[in-house]
Scaffold this motif. Structure first.
Motif, PDB file in Angstrom:
ATOM      1  N   THR A 189       0.824  -1.216   0.000  1.00 28.82           N
ATOM      2  CA  THR A 189       0.000   0.000   0.000  1.00 28.82           C
ATOM      3  C   THR A 189       0.854   1.260   0.000  1.00 28.82           C
ATOM      4  N   ILE A 190       2.108   1.172   0.482  1.00 29.44           N
ATOM      5  CA  ILE A 190       2.955   2.376   0.498  1.00 29.44           C
ATOM      6  C   ILE A 190       3.934   2.379  -0.681  1.00 29.44           C
ATOM      7  N   GLY A 191       3.695   1.479  -1.653  1.00 30.10           N
ATOM      8  CA  GLY A 191       4.446   1.568  -2.903  1.00 30.10           C
ATOM      9  C   GLY A 191       5.533   0.546  -3.121  1.00 30.10           C
ATOM     10  N   THR A 192       5.677  -0.441  -2.231  1.00 33.42           N
ATOM     11  CA  THR A 192       6.703  -1.475  -2.436  1.00 33.42           C
ATOM     12  C   THR A 192       6.319  -2.346  -3.636  1.00 33.42           C
ATOM     13  N   THR A 193       7.256  -2.567  -4.530  1.00 31.90           N
ATOM     14  CA  THR A 193       6.976  -3.335  -5.748  1.00 31.90           C
ATOM     15  C   THR A 193       7.120  -4.833  -5.474  1.00 31.90           C
ATOM     16  N   PRO A 194       6.482  -5.661  -6.349  1.00 31.82           N
ATOM     17  CA  PRO A 194       6.654  -7.120  -6.190  1.00 31.82           C
ATOM     18  C   PRO A 194       8.117  -7.543  -6.209  1.00 31.82           C
ATOM     19  N   ARG A 195       8.919  -6.906  -7.059  1.00 31.83           N
ATOM     20  CA  ARG A 195      10.335  -7.256  -7.136  1.00 31.83           C
ATOM     21  C   ARG A 195      11.038  -6.970  -5.821  1.00 31.83           C
ATOM     22  N   GLN A 196      10.653  -5.837  -5.174  1.00 30.70           N
ATOM     23  CA  GLN A 196      11.273  -5.483  -3.895  1.00 30.70           C
ATOM     24  C   GLN A 196      10.862  -6.450  -2.791  1.00 30.70           C
ATOM     25  N   LEU A 197       9.586  -6.911  -2.847  1.00 29.62           N
ATOM     26  CA  LEU A 197       9.145  -7.884  -1.854  1.00 29.62           C
ATOM     27  C   LEU A 197       9.923  -9.197  -1.992  1.00 29.62           C
ATOM     28  N   LYS A 198      10.141  -9.627  -3.254  1.00 28.68           N
ATOM     29  CA  LYS A 198      10.941 -10.836  -3.472  1.00 28.68           C
ATOM     30  C   LYS A 198      12.348 -10.647  -2.936  1.00 28.68           C
ATOM     31  N   ARG A 199      12.881  -9.411  -3.133  1.00 29.98           N
ATOM     32  CA  ARG A 199      14.242  -9.160  -2.659  1.00 29.98           C
ATOM     33  C   ARG A 199      14.304  -9.196  -1.141  1.00 29.98           C
ATOM     34  N   ILE A 200      13.254  -8.673  -0.470  1.00 31.79           N
ATOM     35  CA  ILE A 200      13.218  -8.696   0.991  1.00 31.79           C
ATOM     36  C   ILE A 200      13.294 -10.144   1.491  1.00 31.79           C
ATOM     37  N   ILE A 201      12.463 -11.012   0.888  1.00 28.33           N
ATOM     38  CA  ILE A 201      12.431 -12.414   1.321  1.00 28.33           C
ATOM     39  C   ILE A 201      13.754 -13.107   1.005  1.00 28.33           C
ATOM     40  N   ARG A 202      14.308 -12.806  -0.190  1.00 28.02           N
ATOM     41  CA  ARG A 202      15.579 -13.433  -0.567  1.00 28.02           C
ATOM     42  C   ARG A 202      16.704 -12.969   0.341  1.00 28.02           C
ATOM     43  N   GLN A 203      16.726 -11.676   0.690  1.00 24.67           N
ATOM     44  CA  GLN A 203      17.769 -11.167   1.585  1.00 24.67           C
ATOM     45  C   GLN A 203      17.653 -11.787   2.970  1.00 24.67           C
ATOM     46  N   GLN A 204      16.415 -11.962   3.445  1.00 23.42           N
ATOM     47  CA  GLN A 204      16.231 -12.612   4.741  1.00 23.42           C
ATOM     48  C   GLN A 204      16.769 -14.048   4.701  1.00 23.42           C
ATOM     49  N   ALA A 205      16.492 -14.742   3.590  1.00 20.14           N
ATOM     50  CA  ALA A 205      16.968 -16.116   3.454  1.00 20.14           C
ATOM     51  C   ALA A 205      18.491 -16.171   3.452  1.00 20.14           C
ATOM     52  N   LEU A 206      19.116 -15.231   2.735  1.00 21.22           N
ATOM     53  CA  LEU A 206      20.578 -15.230   2.664  1.00 21.22           C
ATOM     54  C   LEU A 206      21.198 -14.863   4.010  1.00 21.22           C
ATOM     55  N   LEU A 207      20.557 -13.950   4.731  1.00 21.10           N
ATOM     56  CA  LEU A 207      21.064 -13.599   6.055  1.00 21.10           C
ATOM     57  C   LEU A 207      20.972 -14.789   7.008  1.00 21.10           C
ATOM     58  N   LEU A 208      19.870 -15.528   6.925  1.00 24.70           N
ATOM     59  CA  LEU A 208      19.746 -16.727   7.757  1.00 24.70           C
ATOM     60  C   LEU A 208      20.782 -17.776   7.357  1.00 24.70           C
ATOM     61  N   CYS A 209      21.126 -17.803   6.039  1.00 24.15           N
ATOM     62  CA  CYS A 209      22.142 -18.745   5.559  1.00 24.15           C
ATOM     63  C   CYS A 209      23.514 -18.442   6.157  1.00 24.15           C
ATOM     64  N   LEU A 210      23.783 -17.162   6.412  1.00 23.68           N
ATOM     65  CA  LEU A 210      25.082 -16.787   6.978  1.00 23.68           C
ATOM     66  C   LEU A 210      25.320 -17.450   8.329  1.00 23.68           C
ATOM     67  N   ILE A 211      24.234 -17.755   9.029  1.00 18.19           N
ATOM     68  CA  ILE A 211      24.367 -18.435  10.324  1.00 18.19           C
ATOM     69  C   ILE A 211      24.165 -19.937  10.163  1.00 18.19           C
ATOM     70  N   GLY A 212      23.129 -20.314   9.417  1.00 19.08           N
ATOM     71  CA  GLY A 212      22.753 -21.728   9.331  1.00 19.08           C
ATOM     72  C   GLY A 212      23.748 -22.581   8.575  1.00 19.08           C
ATOM     73  N   ILE A 213      24.271 -22.066   7.447  1.00 20.80           N
ATOM     74  CA  ILE A 213      25.163 -22.887   6.625  1.00 20.80           C
ATOM     75  C   ILE A 213      26.486 -23.172   7.325  1.00 20.80           C
ATOM     76  N   PRO A 214      27.190 -22.166   7.891  1.00 16.52           N
ATOM     77  CA  PRO A 214      28.435 -22.498   8.612  1.00 16.52           C
ATOM     78  C   PRO A 214      28.215 -23.472   9.764  1.00 16.52           C
ATOM     79  N   ALA A 215      27.088 -23.280  10.495  1.00 19.60           N
ATOM     80  CA  ALA A 215      26.806 -24.205  11.599  1.00 19.60           C
ATOM     81  C   ALA A 215      26.595 -25.618  11.066  1.00 19.60           C
TER      82      ALA A 215
END
Length: 881
Positions: free
Chosen positions: A313-339
């Motif tokens: 509603t405040i103007g975030t595009t579908p591409r940006q939403l995908k990027r938000i989810i992908r960035q969250q996944a990659l950030l979680l990978c920084l902890i999960g994968i080394p462990a």
């Protein structure tokens, strides 16, 4: 318009991630578990391969990639300079001792340079390598056999025959000074007695004076890569203008590939079934990781769908939403994968000794692989799985409109329900809840069913191994006794003696026993030229084949084949597998029947029937007192200068005997000569062979079966005592050894498969746990409303238990259906890969998991609800706003 808002998007990702810390822990655990699955799998597989290769290297006698045989100094220099060759090691064998204390394990006397010494596991751990004169280095076991205490400077006297594998001359006895030694490895095929180059050159000069050719020098090499060793070595020969398939061409440099390398074995054994099996296994592992991570991100996006709607509603595009989810996944990978990498490698390293302890590979040092492939491969597979898993949830968040997001529930579109006046039943409500999001339900059921299906397949796999088939291929009798020469494939003038056979028979209880005899007179079976050409064509060019055939004695279209005729006591004919015909004529007195030994494949089929004579054919055998090679131009005995094309065999004291082929049989390898030739192998009765060879049959082996386990154990104990010690003239093989090898082989698969099932089972349980937990958390408002209108805590908990039980029983049902579909297909594929595998359909493991799943379906919902129901109904309604 391009707006620079990456920083804002990154900040939103971090804030959103921080706001859902509990859910993030579950996601990190899921990523770590998936990475652990990949890492432990790669660690076990690569470590098992490394340990297997090390075991094979020790049996072969070294880990050089290959050997260029019989090279001149110039050829060695050119080969060493080739870009594909990383390092070279020179070895020159001057003699061997295979008698007396070295009768069971021979010793080779040779010069090795530093590289060859290292690659042959012959580097002195005490002292140094021989450098000059009569200096020597050897293993401690060889020193013990010679009665020498391992001390530097000790005098060692060795008697050996001058030989370089291609020629043999006189015997030498010399006394050496010990300058180095190392511990003996029991897997090594020989004892290495290493001498100095000076001494080797001196002995070679003496041998040349007696008429021998200069000793051959072999060049061991390490190549740029351990894959396609054969192709690389052939390319080296080709680039340098050499051939590799001739023994006589001076421009030929023959090659030998180290079969201890897995790659060199796979290149000759790789088939479509194996490729499909490996690919299916990798897809299974990737899909397993995908199930858990996808489910978590799917649930996560569904829980935050209102948040994503507000962002739109405040103007975030579908591409940006995908990027938000992908960035969250990659950030979680920084902890999960080394462990996951650390835990997976640690688990793999801990489990490897346990796995190897149940196999014959546990005969020394366990090799834990540190290959970068373990970490890079696991990281890439885990990252790929995470990106695939968050892709679809990202699309779902991008597609939802702000209005739909506000009204979003976990339910999917369903058809309109009919009203009922009977009221809602708890089990009906639970079943309806599973149908609200069918995709999530299917994923959870599938992830649980997958582990059960794999467990069922593993049990069918292990149970399908036929011990009878495996053991019968390794040995045809409970016990086979002979001399070291027989078990080392060496022709000899005498093997086991009649007196030794009588002694063994007197001290053991046999239900069946008999002797196999070698015919110690030159014997040839005449065969068609086409058949013999078929045999020689495997390793000779067309020109070489024509030259070879021109030197052989012909009778029309028949030529003499280099044959091995074995005679058997009548009692041993039961050990033959008759492929065609009947062996009963061989049991009659004064018969002229002969059985031709054929080579069947692992499934009992004859791959080349046109090569063999047919039952009923007459075949001629020529027995000769002696055979010498003459110069076909002069008729005189050949000399060293006679060209190969003029060499011709001449038989002395020859006489022909005609036999009738009564049967084509498979002669078990374990009771045959154990080495082959280029003609037919045949079987005669001992009386017939003795009559036709002029009494030239000698006992080659004695074998016997026992009636029961007690008699077998007594015989095992007696033979182990009889053959103990290096000076014992006898050795033996037993079925007990083959059974032990089979049990170890099956146990290895059971352990590795059990580990894989456990990890995949954990993945399924985590999905079950996540589905129940997120189902409870995402429906807190719904549960609060139900409680507000009169549903008790007990009823709500009962409904959740029903949901858990439905999940559990659906998983068992899905596993049953998958086992029905996958079992026969997997059985057929495994049967083509393992010849001793017999598929037996079973669903017993699936049925055994029912109580476990029922217990989980009962306990997990109770635990999750009790934790979530600590807040009051009012607080739950307020939190859900």
């Amino acid at each position: 318009m391009n707006v620079k808002n990456r920083k804002c998007i990154r900040k939103l990702s971090l804030k959103s991630l921080y706001a859902n810390r509990r859910r993030n822990l579950i996601a990190i655990f899921a990523i770590a578990l998936t990475t652990l699955l990949f890492t432990s799998m790669f660690t076990i597989v690569l470590s098992l391969n490394a340990s297997y290769e090390t075991y094979q290297f020790r049996q072969v006698g070294g880990y050089a990639h290959g050997t260029f045989k019989d090279v001149s100094p110039e050829q060695a220099e050119r080969i060493a300079a080739h870009p594909k060759v990383k390092a070279t090691g020179v070895r020159k064998v001057i003699g061997i001792t295979a008698e007396g204390v070295f009768a069971k394990i021979p010793a080779e006397i040779s010069y090795m340079d530093a590289n060859c010494t290292k690659w042959s596991y012959a580097t002195p751990t005490t002292g140094r390598m021989p450098e000059s004169g009569k200096e020597v280095a050897m293993d401690t076991a060889a020193l013990q056999l010679l009665g020498v205490t391992p001390e530097l400077g000790a005098e060692v006297t060795v008697s050996y025959s001058i030989t370089d594998k291609d020629q043999t001359a006189f015997t030498v006895t010399d006394t050496f000074t010990l300058v180095g030694y190392w511990d003996y490895d029991e897997l090594m095929p020989v004892h290495y007695i290493n001498i100095s180059r000076d001494y080797a050159d001196d002995i070679e000069a003496q041998a040349v004076k007696t008429g021998l050719q200069p000793f051959r020098t072999d060049l061991n090499v390490m190549l740029a890569s351990g894959t396609n060793i054969q192709g690389q070595m052939e390319q080296v020969d080709t680039d340098l203008g050499y051939t590799w398939d001739s023994y006589t061409d001076p421009n030929s440099v023959r090659i030998g590939v180290n079969w201890g390398y897995t790659s060199s074995q796979l290149e000759s054994q790789l088939d479509p079934e194996l490729i499909i099996a490996i690919a299916a296994f990798l897809l299974l592992v990737i899909f397993t990781g995908y199930l858990i991570i996808y489910n978590i991100f799917q649930i996560s996006v569904a829980g935050d769908i209102r948040f994503y709607g507000l962002l739109k509603t405040i103007g975030t595009t579908p591409r940006q939403l995908k990027r938000i989810i992908r960035q969250q996944a990659l950030l979680l990978c920084l902890i999960g994968i080394p462990a996951g990498l650390l835990l997976g490698y640690g688990i793999g390293a801990v489990l490897m000794p346990i796995v190897l302890r149940s196999t014959q590979l546990d005969a020394g040092i366990t090799t834990i692989s540190t290959s970068p492939v373990i970490f890079l491969g696991s990281m890439l597979f885990a990252l790929l799985t995470v990106l695939l898993s968050c892709s679809k949830p990202g699309k779902m968040a991008a597609k939802v409109s702000p209005v739909e997001a506000i009204k979003y529930t976990d339910a999917m579109q369903t058809k309109k329900k009919q009203r009922s006046t009977r009221g809602a039943k708890l089990h009906q409500m639970a079943f309806a809840n599973l149908g609200r999001n069918k995709k999530k339900t299917v994923l959870v059921v599938l992830s649980l069913a997958l582990s059960v299906t794999l467990f069922n397949a593993l049990c069918a796999f292990v149970v399908g191994f036929s011990m009878e088939k495996y053991v019968s291929s390794r040995t045809c009798a409970d016990f086979i006794v002979s001399t070291p020469d027989y078990f080392r494939f060496n022709p000899a003038d005498e093997f086991i003696t009649p007196e030794q056979i009588e002694e063994i028979a007197a001290n053991t209880k046999a239900s069946l026993s008999g002797t196999g005899y070698a015919v110690r007179k030159t014997a040839y079976l005449w065969m068609t030229e086409d058949a013999l050409r078929q045999n020689y064509a495997r390793y000779e060019s067309a020109e070489q084949l024509d030259s070879h055939m021109s030197r052989m004695e012909h009778r029309g279209n028949m030529v003499m084949g280099d044959s091995r005729i074995e005679a058997l006591d009548n009692s041993l004919f039961d050990k033959l597998q008759v492929f065609d015909g009947d062996i009963s004529p061989m049991l009659k007195p004064d018969n002229n029947a002969i059985a031709i030994a054929v080579s069947l494949d692992d499934y009992g089929n004859l791959p080349n029937p046109e090569y063999y004579p047919e039952v009923g054919d007459t075949i001629t055998a020529t027995y000769a007192d002696d055979v010498k090679y003459i110069d076909s131009r002069t008729g005189e005995l050949c000399t060293e200068d006679t060209p190969e094309e003029y060499l011709q065999a001449k038989l002395y004291g020859a006489r022909d005997v005609e036999y009738t082929v009564c049967a084509l049989v498979e002669l078990p390898y374990s009771m045959g000569y154990r080495y082959g030739g280029d003609g037919y192998d045949a079987v005669l009765s001992v009386d017939t062979a003795q009559r036709d060879s002029g009494g030239a049959t000698i006992p080659m082996l004695y074998l016997f079966d026992t009636a029961d386990e007690a008699d077998e154990a007594e015989a095992e104990q007696y033979l182990s005592m009889l053959t103990a010690g290096e000076f014992s003239p006898l050795m033996y093989e037993s079925k007990a050894t083959a059974r032990s090898e089979f049990a170890q082989f099956r146990q290895m698969f059971l352990l590795i498969g059990g580990i894989l099932c456990t990890i995949i089972g954990l993945v399924g349980l985590l999905n079950f746990f996540n589905a129940m937990m997120t189902g409870i958390l995402s429906r807190r408002r719904e549960f609060a409303v139900l409680q507000a209108v009169g549903m008790t805590n007990r009823q709500l908990k009962t409904m959740l238990i029903y949901e858990g039980l439905f999940y559990a029983m659906s998983s068992v049902a899905a596993a049953f259906i998958l086992s029905l579909a996958v079992g026969p297909l997997a059985g057929k594929m495994l049967g083509s890969m393992f010849w001793f595998f017999e598929y037996q359909f079973t669903v017993l493991p699936v049925l055994l998991t029912i109580p476990v799943f029922l217990l989980l379906g009962l306990l997990i919902p109770c635990m999750m609800y009790d934790n979530a129901a600590k807040c009051s109904v009012v607080e739950q309604l307020r939190d859900a706003q």
